[in-house]
Design an enzyme around this catalytic site. Sequence first.
Site, PDB file in Angstrom:
ATOM      1  CG  LEU A 245     -14.692  11.559  -5.828  1.00  0.00           C
ATOM      2  CD1 LEU A 245     -14.997  10.352  -6.700  1.00  0.00           C
ATOM      3  CD2 LEU A 245     -13.094  12.141  -6.003  1.00  0.00           C
ATOM      4  CG  ASP A 246     -14.222  18.049  -7.912  1.00  0.00           C
ATOM      5  OD1 ASP A 246     -14.546  17.726  -8.915  1.00  0.00           O
ATOM      6  OD2 ASP A 246     -12.987  18.777  -7.654  1.00  0.00           O
ATOM      7  CE  LYS A 247     -22.437  20.235 -11.283  1.00  0.00           C
ATOM      8  NZ  LYS A 247     -23.062  21.622 -11.660  1.00  0.00           N
ATOM      9  CG  ASP A 248     -16.197  20.218 -12.293  1.00  0.00           C
ATOM     10  OD1 ASP A 248     -17.367  20.173 -12.706  1.00  0.00           O
ATOM     11  OD2 ASP A 248     -15.705  21.232 -11.976  1.00  0.00           O
ATOM     12  CB  SER A 249     -13.952  14.462  -9.513  1.00  0.00           C
ATOM     13  OG  SER A 249     -12.710  15.438  -9.691  1.00  0.00           O
TER      14      SER A 249
END
Length: 184
Positions: free
Chosen positions: A41-45
């Site tokens: 999951l990307d850092k912003d998710s």
Amino acid sequence: MPRYIAFYKPYGVLSQFTGEKGQRTLADFALPEKVYAAGRLDKDSEGLLLLSDDGPFIKKLLNPDNAHERVYWVEIEGEPNKAALEELSGGVVFKGYKSKPCRVSRLDPQPDIAPRDPPVRFRKSIPTCWIEIALTEGKNRQVRRMTASVGHPTLRLIRKKIGKLTLTDLVPGIWQDVKKMDIF
């Protein structure tokens, strides 16, 4: 015995155990030794992240040929009309790639989700809306690129489900052991 961990990855945390100085990583959450993230999951998710020490399981989970479903709740800018939702569900083109058809719906009623820290950007003149997207593929930043392509940028992204496993009552930063049979 292999371990399978369901973790609610908070916003701003990398889906790995190492990072640059000052970055929050999985190492900050007292996870068991020798487990690794089965996907990203990307850092912003935020939301459901699976971890395991079962290499063949991780390989199976990440193999695109297995096409397991992942469900996301997405707060978007603006309120999509029926045409925008149909365009998303039919597959959209981003970065030269056309996404596979997927399930997309407006969440009704809109969910009451605790605010994020830091808060999502707010504009008085532009409403927001939560939608659900169920994908069987996982390209880099796919959901964000898909919603932007139909004119509704993603403001917040929460993965709610992988296969049969749902986020349930976990809160950001908390993990629990799960059974393999609860995932597929």
